[in-house]
Design an enzyme around this catalytic site. Structure first.
Site, mmCIF file in Angstrom:
data_model
loop_
_atom_site.group_PDB
_atom_site.id
_atom_site.type_symbol
_atom_site.label_atom_id
_atom_site.label_comp_id
_atom_site.label_asym_id
_atom_site.label_seq_id
_atom_site.Cartn_x
_atom_site.Cartn_y
_atom_site.Cartn_z
ATOM 1 N N ARG A 239 0.845 -1.189 0.000
ATOM 2 C CA ARG A 239 0.000 0.000 0.000
ATOM 3 C C ARG A 239 0.888 1.250 0.000
ATOM 4 N NH1 ARG A 239 -3.498 -2.511 -1.813
ATOM 5 N NH2 ARG A 239 -5.582 -2.898 -1.007
ATOM 6 N N GLU A 268 -3.046 7.476 -4.921
ATOM 7 C CA GLU A 268 -3.395 6.926 -6.243
ATOM 8 C C GLU A 268 -4.675 7.553 -6.762
ATOM 9 O OE1 GLU A 268 -3.452 2.641 -6.144
ATOM 10 O OE2 GLU A 268 -1.534 2.581 -5.124
ATOM 11 N N HIS A 286 -0.383 -0.181 -10.024
ATOM 12 C CA HIS A 286 -1.082 -1.108 -9.110
ATOM 13 C C HIS A 286 -1.479 -2.411 -9.843
ATOM 14 C CE1 HIS A 286 -3.503 -0.966 -5.108
ATOM 15 N NE2 HIS A 286 -3.289 -2.215 -5.454
HETATM 16 C C1 DGY Z 1 -5.306 -5.995 -3.092
HETATM 17 O O1 DGY Z 1 -5.715 -7.137 -3.287
HETATM 18 O O2 DGY Z 1 -5.285 -5.495 -1.971
HETATM 19 C C2 DGY Z 1 -4.885 -5.231 -4.288
HETATM 20 O O3 DGY Z 1 -3.952 -4.258 -3.935
HETATM 21 C C3 DGY Z 1 -6.064 -4.600 -4.960
HETATM 22 O O4 DGY Z 1 -6.570 -3.608 -4.143
#
Ligand code: DGY
Length: 326
Positions: A239, A268, A286
């Site tokens: 994250r 983001e 991502h």
């Molecule tokens: C997750 O699975 O957490 C990915 O980052 C998609 O949000």
């Protein structure tokens, strides 16, 4: 008939588990994040929602949806966008998608380590830009991985899968985690660092796999970056807000860090402008779980959780199964 609303398009696999239920599924026709006013409006009266990382599930959304909401399926393993205690207070079950994106995300972490360490994008830009004029002994020298130290911050499913792959590259392993994992230590030869600075100081590659919580927000800031070797790489497929992006840009600009491979960002889809100026970064949108297999399996888990909760049953990937007892 019960209503399900999905805030953006997703694989059809989400809907197979719902086939025999009295549920009308409405999918917003778009791939982009839903504007908040539309989200609040379209959630109204729904029994089930499928949401994505950028869709906040908070008191305002739960109030807008109303008392008929029974289940929120979060299309992702990270659920920092969902206020789970608020859902629990209102008897709304929450599911996420653990397990099925572990390999995809671990593979992608290695794509970043290799692309950054071996300067693949700089090479690509040189060739595609037409300015390569031949092989040179000193051009674009990278980092060799054998015997180097990989430091994993977070040793859950994805951190462990990244560690397993590291053994194939002959790397040594350190890990920092809330809990010590003796299984991982035995199987992978990973050494536990109770203190994060000990891991940062000794690692050649640091890879972040911790969930985003109030404890991990800006876990990697100026002080932590200063602790790292100037020859080290920082990789983040977890994250974005776990890293203080402004501090990272400063460290990359002043040479106190060799490079960063980032698949996630603090705000983001906005990217810190300083990152866009740098050569020693690999930036991706991502993509961690973006394989056909993982995305279909994530969709299936969402549909499975919704079908179960609407039938009064639980599934292992409910985050608050206690709501079904009430
Ligand atoms: C997750 O699975 O957490 C990915 O980052 C998609 O949000």
């Amino acid at each position: 008939m019960l209503q399900l609303f999905a805030t953006r398009r997703l694989p059809d696999a989400a809907f197979a588990p719902l086939e025999n239920l009295d549920v009308e599924s409405v999918v917003r026709q778009g791939d982009d994040a839903i504007p908040r006013p539309e989200y609040l409006e379209r959630a109204r009266g729904c029994a089930a929602l499928i949401v994505f990382a950028s869709d906040l599930v908070d008191d305002e959304l739960l109030t807008a949806a109303g008392p008929g909401l029974r289940v929120v399926a979060n299309y992702g393993v990270g659920y920092d966008n969902v206020d789970v205690p608020a859902c629990t207070r209102r008897g709304v079950a929450v599911a996420n998608t653990p397990g099925v994106l572990t390999d995809a995300t671990a593979d992608f972490t290695w794509a970043l380590i290799l692309a950054l360490g071996r300067r693949v994008l700089e090479g690509h830009r040189l060739v595609a830009g037409g300015s390569w004029n031949g092989w040179k002994p000193l051009a674009l020298l990278g980092l060799e991985l054998r015997d180097k130290m990989l430091g994993l911050v977070g040793m859950g499913r994805i951190g462990t899968a990244v560690a397993e792959r590291a053994l194939g590259f002959g790397m040594r392993l350190l890990y920092h985690n809330r809990r010590r994992d003796e299984g991982a230590e035995k199987a992978l030869g990973a050494v536990y660092c109770a203190e994060l600075p000990d891991l940062l100081r000794s690692s050649d590659v640091v890879s972040l796999h911790t969930p985003l919580t109030s404890d991990t927000h800006h876990l990697i800031g100026a002080a932590e970056l200063a602790t790292m070797k100037s020859s080290a790489l920082l990789i983040n497929t977890g994250r974005g807000p776990v890293v203080d992006e402004a501090a990272l840009v400063a460290a990359l600009e002043n040479g106190s860090l060799r490079g960063a491979g980032l698949d996630v960002f603090e705000r983001e889809p906005t990217i810190h402008p300083g990152l866009l100026e740098l050569d020693n970064v690999v930036l991706t949108p991502h993509l961690g779980s973006s394989t056909e297999e993982a995305r279909a399996a994530m969709a299936h888990l969402c549909g499975e959780a919704i079908a179960a909760v609407l039938a009064g049953k639980t599934v292992p990937h409910l985050l608050n199964p206690e709501v079904l007892l009430g």
